[in-house]
Design a protein around this motif. Structure first.
Motif, PDB file in Angstrom:
ATOM      1  N   LEU A   1       0.675  -0.964   0.530  1.00 53.58           N
ATOM      2  CA  LEU A   1       0.345   0.097   0.040  1.00 53.58           C
ATOM      3  C   LEU A   1       0.944   1.387   0.021  1.00 53.58           C
ATOM      4  N   ILE A   2       0.240   2.319  -1.222  1.00 51.19           N
ATOM      5  CA  ILE A   2       0.959   3.433  -0.994  1.00 51.19           C
ATOM      6  C   ILE A   2      -0.246   4.312  -0.588  1.00 51.19           C
ATOM      7  N   CYS A   3       0.322   5.059   1.129  1.00 56.73           N
ATOM      8  CA  CYS A   3      -0.475   6.145   1.468  1.00 56.73           C
ATOM      9  C   CYS A   3      -0.001   7.531   1.335  1.00 56.73           C
ATOM     10  N   PRO A   4       0.366   7.973   0.181  1.00 53.59           N
ATOM     11  CA  PRO A   4       0.503   9.478   0.237  1.00 53.59           C
ATOM     12  C   PRO A   4       0.338  10.778   0.984  1.00 53.59           C
ATOM     13  N   HIS A   5      -0.777  10.323   1.557  1.00 53.23           N
ATOM     14  CA  HIS A   5      -1.700  11.576   2.201  1.00 53.23           C
ATOM     15  C   HIS A   5      -2.620  11.078   2.992  1.00 53.23           C
ATOM     16  N   GLY A   6      -2.546  11.469   3.931  1.00 51.71           N
ATOM     17  CA  GLY A   6      -3.721  10.734   5.200  1.00 51.71           C
ATOM     18  C   GLY A   6      -3.168  11.469   6.699  1.00 51.71           C
ATOM     19  N   HIS A   7      -4.258  11.180   7.505  1.00 53.60           N
ATOM     20  CA  HIS A   7      -3.957  12.253   8.799  1.00 53.60           C
ATOM     21  C   HIS A   7      -4.115  11.574  10.219  1.00 53.60           C
ATOM     22  N   THR A   8      -3.337   9.834  10.383  1.00 54.42           N
ATOM     23  CA  THR A   8      -2.906   8.972  11.479  1.00 54.42           C
ATOM     24  C   THR A   8      -1.880  10.240  12.243  1.00 54.42           C
ATOM     25  N   ASP A   9      -2.592   9.914  13.463  1.00 58.36           N
ATOM     26  CA  ASP A   9      -1.322  10.034  14.534  1.00 58.36           C
ATOM     27  C   ASP A   9      -0.148   9.831  13.981  1.00 58.36           C
ATOM     28  N   PRO A  10       0.773  10.761  13.883  1.00 61.41           N
ATOM     29  CA  PRO A  10       2.554  10.240  14.055  1.00 61.41           C
ATOM     30  C   PRO A  10       2.326   9.771  15.384  1.00 61.41           C
ATOM     31  N   ALA A  11       2.128  10.571  16.748  1.00 59.58           N
ATOM     32  CA  ALA A  11       2.001   9.706  18.445  1.00 59.58           C
ATOM     33  C   ALA A  11       2.082   7.836  18.125  1.00 59.58           C
ATOM     34  N   TRP A  12       1.118   7.971  16.796  1.00 62.42           N
ATOM     35  CA  TRP A  12       1.353   6.483  17.490  1.00 62.42           C
ATOM     36  C   TRP A  12       2.475   5.719  16.606  1.00 62.42           C
ATOM     37  N   PHE A  13       2.678   6.343  15.029  1.00 62.57           N
ATOM     38  CA  PHE A  13       3.865   5.690  15.435  1.00 62.57           C
ATOM     39  C   PHE A  13       5.274   5.649  15.436  1.00 62.57           C
ATOM     40  N   SER A  14       5.622   7.016  16.411  1.00 64.11           N
ATOM     41  CA  SER A  14       6.652   7.301  17.055  1.00 64.11           C
ATOM     42  C   SER A  14       6.325   6.654  18.528  1.00 64.11           C
ATOM     43  N   ARG A  15       5.509   6.608  19.209  1.00 68.94           N
ATOM     44  CA  ARG A  15       5.426   6.098  20.428  1.00 68.94           C
ATOM     45  C   ARG A  15       5.125   4.692  20.541  1.00 68.94           C
ATOM     46  N   ASN A  16       4.438   4.128  19.120  1.00 70.73           N
ATOM     47  CA  ASN A  16       4.112   2.515  18.632  1.00 70.73           C
ATOM     48  C   ASN A  16       3.692   2.465  20.548  1.00 70.73           C
ATOM     49  N   GLU A  17       2.594   2.602  21.240  1.00 78.40           N
ATOM     50  CA  GLU A  17       1.782   2.191  21.807  1.00 78.40           C
ATOM     51  C   GLU A  17      -0.029   1.892  21.585  1.00 78.40           C
ATOM     52  N   ARG A  18       0.351   0.537  22.369  1.00 82.20           N
ATOM     53  CA  ARG A  18      -1.374   0.294  21.858  1.00 82.20           C
ATOM     54  C   ARG A  18      -2.488   0.774  22.004  1.00 82.20           C
ATOM     55  N   PHE A  19      -3.472   1.278  21.506  1.00 81.50           N
ATOM     56  CA  PHE A  19      -4.894   1.722  20.875  1.00 81.50           C
ATOM     57  C   PHE A  19      -5.392   2.245  22.859  1.00 81.50           C
ATOM     58  N   SER A  20      -5.785   2.702  23.448  1.00 76.88           N
ATOM     59  CA  SER A  20      -6.433   3.020  24.559  1.00 76.88           C
ATOM     60  C   SER A  20      -7.543   1.770  24.282  1.00 76.88           C
ATOM     61  N   ASP A  21      -8.557   2.041  23.672  1.00 79.71           N
ATOM     62  CA  ASP A  21      -9.513   0.929  23.729  1.00 79.71           C
ATOM     63  C   ASP A  21     -10.079   1.031  22.354  1.00 79.71           C
ATOM     64  N   PRO A  22     -11.313   0.687  21.990  1.00 77.12           N
ATOM     65  CA  PRO A  22     -11.772   0.074  21.196  1.00 77.12           C
ATOM     66  C   PRO A  22     -12.550   1.172  20.344  1.00 77.12           C
ATOM     67  N   ALA A  23     -13.249   1.886  21.680  1.00 76.36           N
ATOM     68  CA  ALA A  23     -14.034   3.528  20.882  1.00 76.36           C
ATOM     69  C   ALA A  23     -12.812   4.339  20.027  1.00 76.36           C
TER      70      ALA A  23
END
Length: 472
Positions: free
Chosen positions: A36-58
């Protein structure tokens, strides 16, 4: 030799003699497992820098997804009850309570792409094949919540599982990029890239524009009270963003209007904005001139310029005051691209280094304006169906309206434009299936060979985005 006119294939353009569905399945096997090539989006860069689990399904499926929120809001469901954070820090529902409410109203999403993406994500990431409902809410929540702690569902592992080769986030001009700085030290820049979005210093309709321009000058060491200093500040900032992988800029504008003012006119306009004496017409003219300036900078540095035009944003002032932007109250509007882009294209449309990708919310312009423009201007490409039209039907309408005039190779492929991480593989899968279905009908009508259709399917599913965004 017969003197009669030569004939094409005897079944060309007649109703499909060979089942298009079978051809589509065959083409899909060619593209289904491409990266997948994803050259535009709005995911949170903190997700990738910290690589922590999401707090909950919501936090994974509900609160970051304005597609989901707006549908629930349309049925009178309060954002407090959905756990959407408030600007004043007031209390909102916890994740489990918000999830129960979401599940009880999941039937509202029948027929929408949101349901397609969520159902796909449930199965793809968690092996869940049950329908979300009030009766299954607790069971599904518990399964997802337990799995979120597993290493293979941390954010970077999700990128691996989805075979994401490149993903771009989007940050504003005043952002210090702390998470991209961290990722540079972790060796992730290149796979995770930023995108330069200068709306915070190019849109005078923002209440803090004068303050933002002052900060912009302090950040770059340039005199942003002069027009030349302001442009130099952008030049410096774009260079900084490129250090963290940026290959593109992004511009969210209500219209596609561009301008090419004289130097005195530009300075007078800037003086008005800094003094807070500008009106709506001045704000439109400032945005219009800045689009042309950004195109000229793209000619210099080769950054791909994305224009997302036609959204009337934050149309609910109460919601904006309570929660901030991007919460679902944005509505498409009609857009003039031929007239709007005239000044920009007249100034630099023939420059070989300019690459302009147009994202369109006004579907009536695809066949009438954008396809003919992309079919002529070498600097202009058509972005994929976006926002309200990023759907199976939207993709079908898009391909049907643009291909015969613009061809396949003036399209920028696909990007997911999402804030919801798990919807990325789902959205790309929908695109690939619809592309294969579209091409299959052409093969069945003998307008394309199977091998030619397979090449186009591969291109639109993978290589087109790399080429459009100049990703090596």
């Amino acid at each position: 030799m017969s003197a009669s006119a030569p004939h094409l294939h005897p079944d060309r353009l007649f109703p499909a003699a060979e089942p298009a569905r079978a051809i589509a399945r065959e083409l899909y096997q060619v593209v289904r497992d491409l990266p997948l090539i994803c050259p535009h989006g709005h995911t949170d860069p903190a997700w990738f820098s910290r690589n922590e689990r999401f707090s909950d399904p919501a936090a994974l499926f509900l609160t970051p997804d304005h597609y989901v929120l707006r549908m629930l809001r349309s049925r009178g469901i309060d954002y407090d009850a959905l756990g959407v954070p408030r600007r004043d820090g007031g209390p909102v529902a916890d994740g489990r309570s918000a999830w129960r409410l979401f599940a009880a109203n999941y039937h509202l999403f029948a027929g929408t792409p949101s349901k397609t993406w969520i159902d796909h994500s449930f199965l793809w990431a968690f092996g869940i094949d049950k329908e979300l409902s009030a009766e299954t809410a607790e069971e599904i929540y518990d399964v997802i919540d337990a799995r979120l702690a597993d290493p293979d569902l941390l954010p970077r592992a999700m990128l691996d599982k989805a075979q994401v080769e490149v993903i771009a986030t989007t940050e504003f001009a005043l952002d210090d990029l702390p998470h991209h700085q961290a990722m540079a030290g972790q060796g992730l820049i290149g796979r995770v890239r930023t995108t330069y979005r200068p709306d915070d210093v190019t849109d005078p309709s923002r209440p803090a524009i004068a303050e933002n321009l002052q900060k912009f000058g302090e950040l770059t060491g340039e005199d942003t009270t002069s027009w030349d200093g302001l442009i130099n500040a952008h030049r410096r900032r774009r260079e900084y963003f490129r250090r963290f992988g940026a290959v593109a800029t992004d511009h969210g504008v209500p219209t596609a209007m561009t301008a090419d003012l004289s130097a005195p006119e530009k300075q007078a306009l800037l003086d008005k904005v800094l003094a807070g004496r500008h009106d709506a017409a001045d704000a439109e003219l400032f945005r219009a001139q800045m689009l042309t300036e950004m195109a000229l900078l793209s000619v210099e540095d080769g950054m791909v310029m994305q224009i997302h035009a036609g959204s009337r944003r934050n149309t609910d002032p109460l919601l904006f005051a309570e929660r901030g932007p991007d919460k679902g109250a944005d509505i498409p509007g009609p857009t003039d691209y031929v007239g709007g882009l005239s000044a920009l294209l007249s100034r630099c449309g023939n420059e070989p280094n300019l690459r302009l990708i147009m994202f369109v919310l006004d579907e009536t312009t695809y066949a009438r304006e954008l396809a003919p423009m992309a079919g002529y201007w070498s600097s202009l490409m058509i972005g994929p169906p976006w926002w309200f039209h990023d759907s199976p039907q939207g993709i079908r309408r898009y391909l049907d309206q643009v291909v015969e005039t613009a061809g396949f190779y003036n399209l920028a492929g696909f990007n997911d434009d999402t804030r919801a991480l798990l919807s990325i593989p789902a959205r790309h899968d929908v695109w690939r299936r619809e592309v294969c279905g579209f091409l299959a009908h052409w093969v069945a009508e003998h307008r394309l060979s199977k091998s030619g259709a397979a090449d186009i399917a591969r291109h639109l599913s993978y290589q087109a985005a790399k080429d459009a965004y100049r990703i090596g």
